[in-house]
Design an enzyme around this catalytic site. Structure first.
Site, short mmCIF file in Angstrom:
data_model
loop_
_atom_site.label_atom_id
_atom_site.label_comp_id
_atom_site.label_asym_id
_atom_site.label_seq_id
_atom_site.Cartn_x
_atom_site.Cartn_y
_atom_site.Cartn_z
N HIS A 209 0.76 -1.29 0.13
CA HIS A 209 -0.05 0.09 -0.01
C HIS A 209 0.74 1.31 0.02
O HIS A 209 1.82 1.36 0.80
CB HIS A 209 -1.09 0.00 1.16
CG HIS A 209 -0.37 0.33 2.50
ND1 HIS A 209 -0.30 1.56 3.02
CD2 HIS A 209 -0.09 -0.48 3.31
CE1 HIS A 209 0.21 1.31 4.37
NE2 HIS A 209 0.33 -0.04 4.27
N ASP A 221 5.76 2.64 7.39
CA ASP A 221 4.52 2.08 7.05
C ASP A 221 3.63 2.84 5.83
O ASP A 221 3.22 3.86 6.14
CB ASP A 221 3.60 2.18 8.31
CG ASP A 221 2.32 1.33 7.96
OD1 ASP A 221 2.05 0.79 6.90
OD2 ASP A 221 1.26 1.65 8.74
N GLU A 253 -5.57 1.88 1.86
CA GLU A 253 -5.36 0.72 2.56
C GLU A 253 -5.72 1.10 4.13
O GLU A 253 -6.36 0.49 4.75
CB GLU A 253 -3.88 0.23 2.71
CG GLU A 253 -3.61 -1.04 3.29
CD GLU A 253 -3.39 -0.89 4.69
OE1 GLU A 253 -3.13 -2.09 5.48
OE2 GLU A 253 -2.88 0.10 5.23
N GLU A 254 -4.86 2.21 4.53
CA GLU A 254 -5.13 2.70 5.99
C GLU A 254 -6.69 3.05 6.44
O GLU A 254 -7.01 3.53 7.36
CB GLU A 254 -4.31 4.15 6.14
CG GLU A 254 -2.90 3.92 6.01
CD GLU A 254 -2.30 2.69 7.16
OE1 GLU A 254 -2.82 2.34 7.92
OE2 GLU A 254 -1.04 2.52 6.83
N ASP A 282 4.30 -5.15 3.70
CA ASP A 282 3.72 -4.10 4.62
C ASP A 282 4.71 -4.00 5.58
O ASP A 282 4.65 -4.76 6.39
CB ASP A 282 2.35 -4.18 4.89
CG ASP A 282 1.53 -3.02 5.45
OD1 ASP A 282 2.46 -1.98 5.42
OD2 ASP A 282 0.44 -3.10 5.62
N HIS A 388 2.19 4.58 12.92
CA HIS A 388 0.97 5.51 12.49
C HIS A 388 1.08 6.68 13.31
O HIS A 388 0.25 7.38 13.98
CB HIS A 388 -0.57 4.93 13.27
CG HIS A 388 -0.76 3.93 12.11
ND1 HIS A 388 -2.08 3.26 11.99
CD2 HIS A 388 -0.17 3.38 11.13
CE1 HIS A 388 -2.12 2.59 10.87
NE2 HIS A 388 -0.89 2.47 10.16
ZN LIG Z 1 0.97 -0.66 6.52
#
Ligand SMILES: [Zn+2]
Length: 447
Positions: A209, A221, A253-254, A282, A388
């Site tokens: 992603h 990420d 994706e998130e 990922d 994140h």
């Molecule tokens: Zn990811």
């Protein structure tokens, strides 16, 4: 990215799609307005549930279903044991709301069915707001999401078990709740690049992603996975594969696997049947890493997944690196899940998913002492402590590991570009030797 791929000779598609965007604006409120007044702590005692509607409601609380406390739950399973069933199905059926008063705020304990099912039942019963609180055996906040299928306009908050069970015990309680979120439709893209040659009936897909969360740049990420797949595609541009290789970089994706879901939703069964396997990458450079290989033997994964596991284990073994099989829990948190659980028909035969495989260096879970034995690093810390967050920047990558994992991406991609004999008997032309390192230029290309 699309430009680099086109320059390298790929047929590139920028597949546009729309999805329901959601952002927590972090100003949500939950306060008791009577009897007395108390403000509860955002992020500690309560929070928003993903995909909730924005809203500002003051109303009486009405509990729906039963409340189970910690002693009602079975102990956690010992290693090798299956977990015992847990009690609680509050709000899972419309019947739970037969005595619900329209305009109240529904207070519902987690368990027994998806959050969105409870929320939709509460909306049908004309709840003005919804609070879903945690199970008695689970501490903290659920950190839940309703998913993009929740399009109702009623706000939904989540709460800890402690707060939820307190609220339901206060007679005549009224609360003020605000879900401070932004929710709306936005447009984004998947980027697909496929080899001109190779059998169109025997396609292998390699993906990652390309989006990140809003809080950070998303370098581990998933800049890492995306860059490794891009470099593999560029290095492979002159290879003449036996099978068609389709590289893909997903959008959204998130926000609930929007890109991969859209892509598979728009293929016919005949097109789905041409995809023999999907490799997902990922987070390949987590600093407190593990070398995790998806365990394709896990229950529910399509047969064929195990062969990919063996290939990646063999890669690490061959170059003297430890690795660990990783159950599907983590793989259900990426686009791999969308392939693994996609059902379609070939003729009258129902096909339960496309075989998946892949690697990750680990997400936000805590590293165990046993994993420190295998990989070094720090026990009790997350694999990626910037997961994140704003600090997921260019410094948040173990570049040696990324170099190694990028080699593994190239290794598996080239293997399956030439040969899917383990999946369907389709033999390659023999110009691939598994015993030699591949794409050695890729090693260290990020440094
Ligand atoms: Zn990811």
């Amino acid at each position: 990215m699309a430009g680099k791929l086109r320059s390298a000779g790929y047929q590139v598609q920028e597949q546009e799609f729309q999805y329901l965007f959601f952002q927590d604006l972090e100003g949500s409120v939950l306060e008791k307005t009577s009897p007395g007044s108390v403000s509860y702590a955002l992020s500690n005692e309560f929070g928003v549930i993903g995909s909730t509607a924005p809203g500002d409601v003051t109303a009486a609380i009405q509990a729906v279903g039963l409340n189970y406390q910690p002693s009602d739950y079975p102990p956690p399973p010992l290693p090798g044991q299956d977990p015992l069933p847990v009690p609680g199905t509050a709000g899972c059926t419309a019947a739970d709301f037969t005595s619900f008063t329209a305009g109240n705020i529904a207070l519902i304990q987690r368990g027994g069915c998806p959050f969105v099912q409870k929320a939709n039942n509460a909306v049908t019963a004309s709840a003005a707001g919804i609070i879903i609180y945690n199970r008695g055996d689970l501490g903290g906040l659920p950190n839940a999401t309703l998913g993009a299928s929740y399009t109702n306009n009623v706000p939904v908050l989540e709460a800890t078990y402690a707060l939820g069970s307190d609220l339901r015990n206060i007679t005549g309680i009224k609360v003020h709740m605000v879900a401070d979120v932004s929710r709306g439709t936005i447009t984004t893209y998947n980027i697909l690049a496929e080899t001109a040659g190779g059998s169109p009936d025997n396609v292998i897909m390699v993906g990652s992603h390309l989006d990140s969360v809003l809080k950070g740049a998303g370098i581990n990420d998933n800049g890492t996975g995306s860059a490794a797949v891009l470099e593999t595609a560029l290095q492979m541009a002159k290879v003449k594969p036996v099978n068609k290789v389709r590289f893909v970089w997903w959008g959204a994706e998130e926000d609930g696997y929007g890109g991969s879901t859209y892509y598979l939703d728009h293929l016919s069964d005949a097109q789905l049947a041409t995809i023999k396997l999907y490799l997902n990458f990922d987070m390949l450079g987590s600093k407190n890493f593990g070398r995790f290989v998806l365990n394709g033997d896990d229950a529910g994964l399509p047969s064929g997944s195990k062969a990919i596991t063996t290939l990646f284990q063999g890669f690490y073994d061959q170059f003297g690196y430890t690795s660990k099989l990783d159950d599907q829990t983590r793989w259900n948190r990426s686009d791999s899940a969308i392939f693994a659980y996609r059902q379609f028909h070939i003729g009258k035969t129902l096909i339960n998913g496309i075989p998946i495989g892949g690697l990750t260096a680990g997400y936000d879970e805590l590293k165990t002492a046993a994993e420190v034995e295998l990989f070094g690093g720090t026990a009790g810390n997350p694999y990626d402590s910037c997961y994140h967050n704003a600090c997921d920047d260019i410094n948040n990558v173990d570049y040696d590991l990324l170099g190694l994992n990028a080699d593994a991406v190239a290794y598996a991609t080239l293997q399956y570009a030439m040969n899917t004999v383990k999946f369907n008997g389709q033999k390659g032309k023999g110009n691939f030797k598994q015993t030699q390192p591949l794409n050695t230029k890729a090693k260290g290309f990020f440094q």
